[in-house]
Design an enzyme around this catalytic site. Structure first.
Site, short mmCIF file in Angstrom:
data_model
loop_
_atom_site.label_atom_id
_atom_site.label_comp_id
_atom_site.label_asym_id
_atom_site.label_seq_id
_atom_site.Cartn_x
_atom_site.Cartn_y
_atom_site.Cartn_z
N LYS A 80 -29.35 -12.55 11.24
CA LYS A 80 -29.72 -11.33 10.51
C LYS A 80 -29.78 -11.52 8.99
O LYS A 80 -30.59 -10.88 8.32
CB LYS A 80 -28.73 -10.21 10.84
N ASN B 257 -32.68 -6.57 10.97
CA ASN B 257 -32.65 -6.62 12.44
C ASN B 257 -34.03 -6.34 13.03
O ASN B 257 -34.21 -6.43 14.24
CB ASN B 257 -31.60 -5.67 13.03
N ASP C 84 -29.88 -0.77 12.06
CA ASP C 84 -28.53 -0.69 12.66
C ASP C 84 -27.74 0.51 12.14
O ASP C 84 -27.16 1.27 12.92
CB ASP C 84 -27.74 -1.97 12.37
N GLY D 87 -20.40 -7.94 10.04
CA GLY D 87 -21.79 -7.55 9.84
C GLY D 87 -22.08 -6.13 10.32
O GLY D 87 -22.75 -5.36 9.63
N GLY E 34 -20.69 1.99 22.34
CA GLY E 34 -21.75 1.50 21.46
C GLY E 34 -23.15 1.55 22.04
O GLY E 34 -24.10 1.09 21.39
N1 LIG Z 1 -23.53 -1.31 19.74
C1 LIG Z 1 -24.28 -2.09 19.01
O1 LIG Z 1 -25.50 -1.87 18.89
C2 LIG Z 1 -23.66 -3.25 18.28
C3 LIG Z 1 -24.37 -3.84 17.21
C4 LIG Z 1 -23.77 -4.92 16.54
C5 LIG Z 1 -22.51 -5.39 16.93
N2 LIG Z 1 -21.87 -4.79 17.98
C6 LIG Z 1 -20.51 -5.27 18.37
O2 LIG Z 1 -19.68 -5.19 17.23
C7 LIG Z 1 -18.68 -6.19 17.25
C8 LIG Z 1 -18.62 -6.93 15.92
O3 LIG Z 1 -19.87 -7.53 15.64
P1 LIG Z 1 -20.17 -8.13 14.18
O4 LIG Z 1 -21.58 -8.56 14.19
O5 LIG Z 1 -19.70 -7.22 13.10
O6 LIG Z 1 -19.21 -9.43 14.20
P2 LIG Z 1 -18.59 -10.24 12.95
O7 LIG Z 1 -19.48 -10.12 11.76
O8 LIG Z 1 -18.27 -11.57 13.49
O9 LIG Z 1 -17.22 -9.45 12.59
C9 LIG Z 1 -16.14 -9.47 13.50
C10 LIG Z 1 -15.07 -8.47 13.04
O10 LIG Z 1 -14.05 -8.42 14.05
C11 LIG Z 1 -12.78 -8.72 13.44
N3 LIG Z 1 -11.92 -9.40 14.43
C12 LIG Z 1 -12.28 -10.38 15.29
N4 LIG Z 1 -11.22 -10.73 16.05
C13 LIG Z 1 -10.17 -9.94 15.66
C14 LIG Z 1 -8.81 -9.83 16.08
N5 LIG Z 1 -8.31 -10.58 17.06
N6 LIG Z 1 -8.04 -8.90 15.47
C15 LIG Z 1 -8.55 -8.11 14.49
N7 LIG Z 1 -9.82 -8.18 14.04
C16 LIG Z 1 -10.62 -9.09 14.62
C17 LIG Z 1 -13.12 -9.59 12.25
O11 LIG Z 1 -12.03 -9.57 11.36
P3 LIG Z 1 -11.80 -10.78 10.30
O12 LIG Z 1 -12.71 -10.50 9.16
O13 LIG Z 1 -10.36 -10.68 9.98
O14 LIG Z 1 -12.15 -12.06 11.03
C18 LIG Z 1 -14.36 -8.87 11.74
O15 LIG Z 1 -14.02 -7.69 11.03
C19 LIG Z 1 -19.02 -7.08 18.44
O16 LIG Z 1 -18.21 -6.68 19.51
C20 LIG Z 1 -20.47 -6.74 18.75
O17 LIG Z 1 -20.76 -6.91 20.13
C21 LIG Z 1 -22.41 -3.73 18.64
#
Ligand SMILES: NC(=O)c1ccc[n+]([C@@H]2O[C@H](COP(=O)([O-])OP(=O)(O)OC[C@H]3O[C@@H](n4cnc5c(N)ncnc54)[C@H](OP(=O)(O)O)[C@@H]3O)[C@@H](O)[C@H]2O)c1
Length: 272
Positions: A66, A87, A102, A129, A238
């Site tokens: 992205k 996206n 998004d 993200g 979601g």
């Molecule tokens: N519904 C939808 O359309 C949609 C769209 C996009 C994403 N999503 C979902 O959103 C989620 C995040 O996606 P993203 O793209 O934002 O991922 P990302 O950029 O990798 O960010 C991951 C986030 O999760 C936190 N995290 C991971 N493991 C953790 C733990 N054990 N304890 C506490 N915090 C933790 C990270 O914290 P740190 O910074 O401390 O590592 C960070 O804030 C995923 O589950 C994805 O499937 C859904």
């Protein structure tokens, strides 16, 4: 087929977007096809050139491309520029236009459950993200945004970005706090719960007026959402965000209104 669309990402095999978009084309009799392509990061530039060469009208972009894809495009819409991520790409008069649906997709997915946004309090768990797009969109709607992240520095950077765009934001400890009593919208944006694991802290005592959203849609109800429901809160997963970011991408590409109910049913079928 007259028009071709796609989603690119790595991994991509679990993407539900082809099911949602193709169901919409079929329902409205649009001569188009939506495919998914596995694109490794080292081939992103070639993939973008290839989609253009093959005459694709547009495509969605998912993890991990992205942000990187922005450097292979001609121009960005204000939504994409604000987040620094794309996206949705549209080819218009030979130019590659990057857009981001998004954040606004999230807004559309919750607006029917909130009585307005302005001046209300949103708490976001996570600063990755997805959180970035949602936080900027909520802030653009006039919400006060409080961000809690396991790695606090990332929450601080996001707060600064929100302020840069004129919003009101603060960050705090990744733990329950005073916010729990008067939060209007609580959004769980971390990846915790994807594998059925419990959330690191409890939301016991949360204001019953809060709308609680977990942007994970598989599983349909994370342990986090189950607990919020037990506390008497209204909850959403979601799937709505996925649906509306897709509907907005559709409208960006094709104009008119996306057949949201057809697309929603296709997502439900794909999940069952
Ligand atoms: N519904 C939808 O359309 C949609 C769209 C996009 C994403 N999503 C979902 O959103 C989620 C995040 O996606 P993203 O793209 O934002 O991922 P990302 O950029 O990798 O960010 C991951 C986030 O999760 C936190 N995290 C991971 N493991 C953790 C733990 N054990 N304890 C506490 N915090 C933790 C990270 O914290 P740190 O910074 O401390 O590592 C960070 O804030 C995923 O589950 C994805 O499937 C859904």
């Amino acid at each position: 087929m007259e028009k071709h669309y796609a989603v690119i990402g790595d991994p991509i095999e679990h993407s539900l977007s082809p099911r949602m978009h193709n169901a919409g084309y079929e329902a409205l009799g649009i001569d188009a096809e939506y495919q998914r392509f596995h694109v490794k990061p080292s081939y992103l530039a070639e993939a973008v050139d290839g989609l253009c060469a093959l005459g694709f009208s547009g495509w969605n972009v998912t993890l991990p491309h992205k942000e990187k894809v922005t450097s292979h495009l001609d121009t960005l819409t204000p939504q994409a520029r604000r987040v620094g991520a794309v996206n949705t790409v549209k080819i218009h008069e030979g130019k590659r236009i990057g857009h981001n649906t998004d954040g606004d997709g999230f807004i559309r997915s919750v607006e029917g459950n909130l009585n307005g946004f302005k001046g209300k309090k949103a708490v976001l768990l996570g600063a990755g993200g997805a959180s970035k797009g949602i936080a900027l969109a909520l802030s653009a709607q006039g919400m006060q945004v409080h961000i809690l992240n396991r790695t606090p520095e990332k929450a601080t950077v996001l707060v600064e970005l929100i302020k840069h765009w004129g919003g009101t934001a603060t960050s705090g400890k990744f733990a329950p706090g005073d916010w729990i009593e008067d939060v209007d919208l609580l959004v769980q944006t971390t990846s915790v719960g994807l594998r059925g694991e419990p959330f690191p802290f409890s939301v016991q005592g949360i204001s019953e007026k809060a709308l609680v959203v977990d942007i994970i849609f598989n599983p349909r109800e994370t342990a986090f959402l189950q607990e919020a429901k037990k506390q008497g809160c209204r909850t959403l997963n979601g799937l709505g965000m996925l649906l509306y970011q897709g509907a907005l991408a559709w409208e960006f590409w094709l104009g008119g209104q996306a057949p949201v109910e057809v697309m929603r049913q296709a997502l439900y079928r794909a999940q069952s």
